[in-house]
Design an enzyme around this catalytic site. Structure first.
Site, PDB file in Angstrom:
ATOM      1  N   HIS A   1       5.250   3.662   0.246  1.00  0.00           N
ATOM      2  CA  HIS A   1       5.193   4.954   0.933  1.00  0.00           C
ATOM      3  C   HIS A   1       3.903   5.029   1.723  1.00  0.00           C
ATOM      4  CE1 HIS A   1       5.057   9.348   1.534  1.00  0.00           C
ATOM      5  NE2 HIS A   1       6.342   9.337   1.310  1.00  0.00           N
TER       6      HIS A   1
ATOM      7  N   ASP B   1      13.124   8.175  -1.223  1.00  0.00           N
ATOM      8  CA  ASP B   1      14.198   7.964  -0.250  1.00  0.00           C
ATOM      9  C   ASP B   1      15.187   6.897  -0.713  1.00  0.00           C
ATOM     10  OD1 ASP B   1      13.219   9.771   1.830  1.00  0.00           O
ATOM     11  OD2 ASP B   1      11.562   8.372   2.004  1.00  0.00           O
TER      12      ASP B   1
END
Length: 438
Positions: free
Chosen positions: A314, A372
């Site tokens: 991330h 995600d």
């Protein structure tokens, strides 16, 4: 928080190498997080301003809402760890927390739930608005248009200087966004719009409006409703990301809240922001089969190969994404509830997750599956089409945008956004008449 409360005795000294002149800038300190150099007087006192593409080293505002420590994998809403909120609260409780700063008591929550529930219907003329879009319009295009159009229907809550107007606009937006989203989906597949029900929770209502039809009763699975609720909680706010900064920048001009949220939706639509879970599914389709995983793992490790494992690591979190732990649990609950045993793409995702979590290369670099990765799998398992993934993100993030917008409006230090630029174009030159140009 007033400037004097945040300013300590520390200063940051800049030296002009050409002249030897020194300039002292105040250093501000928040309740937690890195210290901040206050550069507001920099240009006036030195003739210089800062250059920071993407504003990744610039604090654009003060905020009391959300705190992220990417190195430690920490996400706090108003001081509360995200894992605790996702485990013990529901989404409307998080909405109250983000808007008002504290978790509600029983009486406050009951009233807030009532107020949100009884604002979920849309003005009936807005229903006609949908029919102006082509049937194959992307749902996010419809979201931008319909949310922006709310300001044409609710004139009684557009005065941003009036706290009552701001509250009504906030409640309306939070309440109506699932209805708008579900109707965008129904319109795209040619099914009749489903009106909200006042006896359902926020997440239940969204699932009901998305998947029920007038032809037969729709049974809402508690596990799927809980998974949806958690998804909304985990995405409710994330500090000053691109879409939140867009909402604040639009709002700094005095624009009405509905226009500001529409601007946030437009920013979220970008694939670099709201499209990450869609990219995960595209990657899984590219891998194709479990037997191909070792080959793609090898490609991901090759710095000269453009292939990337989407949904791992991330930009902010340099540790395990704290939201991913909760989403991982929900993912396996949803797959178990739906009895998904023969969906190749989901089986592929589970195997990829297992391998990556055991591979030294990914573990050493802390390239763990992020939120995600799991949300895309959950949505696919629930039958939500890829075109709706970013829409769900917008539904969840609306309360964060609203909370940030309210905070901005009430901030006495807020000014209209006006970033500077490093100009590299032509300097002043003489005008040449058309007939004399070569």
């Amino acid at each position: 928080m007033a400037d004097q409360d945040r300013r300590n005795t520390e200063t940051f000294t800049l030296t002009n190498n050409a002249t030897g002149e020194e300039f002292e800038l105040p250093v501000l300190e928040g309740s937690v997080g890195p210290k901040v150099i206050d550069v507001r007087r920099l240009y006036a006192e030195t003739g210089y301003f800062t250059y920071d593409p993407g504003f990744t080293s610039t604090g654009s505002c003060e905020s009391n809402i959300t705190y992220i420590d990417g190195d430690e994998g920490i996400l706090l809403y108003r001081g509360y760890p995200i894992a605790d909120l996702a485990e013990y609260s529901d989404y409307t409780e998080i909405c109250y927390l983000l808007l008002y700063g504290d978790l509600p008591n029983n009486e406050q929550k009951e009233k807030f739930d009532f107020d949100i529930t009884y604002h979920t219907m849309l003005h009936e003329q807005l229903i006609q608005f949908y029919r102006g879009f082509r049937r194959d319009s992307h749902p996010m295009a419809i979201m931008c248009g319909v949310v922006g159009a709310l300001s044409a229907f609710y004139h009684d809550s557009l005065d941003i200087s009036d706290p009552w107007h701001r509250m009504v606009a906030s409640y309306r937006t939070i309440a109506k966004i699932p209805t708008i989203a579900a109707q965008a989906y129904k319109y795209s597949i040619g099914q009749p719009f489903i009106y909200p029900r006042n006896d359902l929770s926020y997440a239940e209502n969204f699932l009901y409006m998305m998947f029920s039809t007038p032809a037969e009763p729709y049974e809402i699975s508690p596990i799927l409703a809980r998974a949806m609720d958690r998804t909304l909680i985990l995405h409710a706010d994330h500090e000053q990301n691109a879409s939140t900064s867009t909402v604040r920048l639009a709002g700094s001009s005095g624009a009405n809240p509905f226009a500001c949220i529409a601007a946030g939706i437009a920013s979220l639509w970008g694939p670099a922001h709201g499209g990450a879970n869609e990219a995960v599914l595209n990657m899984l389709q590219e891998i194709g089969d479990k037997k191909n995983i070792p080959e793609f793992i090898k490609k991901a490790k090759d710095k000269d190969d453009p292939f990337r494992l989407m949904g791992f690591g991330h930009r902010v979190y340099k540790n395990f994404d704290p939201r991913a732990r909760v989403m991982q649990e929900s993912c396996h609950e949803v797959l178990g509830e739906l009895g998904v045993t023969n969906e190749p793409l989901l089986e592929l995702a589970i195997e990829l997750e297992r391998i990556a979590l055991e591979d030294e290369y990914f573990v050493e670099r802390k390239l763990y599956p992020n939120v995600d990765f799991y949300s895309g799998i959950i949505f696919r398992a629930m039958g939500i089409p890829v075109s709706m993934f970013t829409v769900l993100f917008a539904v969840a993030r609306t309360v964060g945008w609203i909370a940030q917008w309210n905070e901005m409006v009430e901030d006495p230090n807020q000014k209209i956004g006006r970033p500077r630029q490093l100009y590299l174009g032509e300097t002043e030159r003489p005008y040449v008449a058309l007939d004399k140009r070569g």
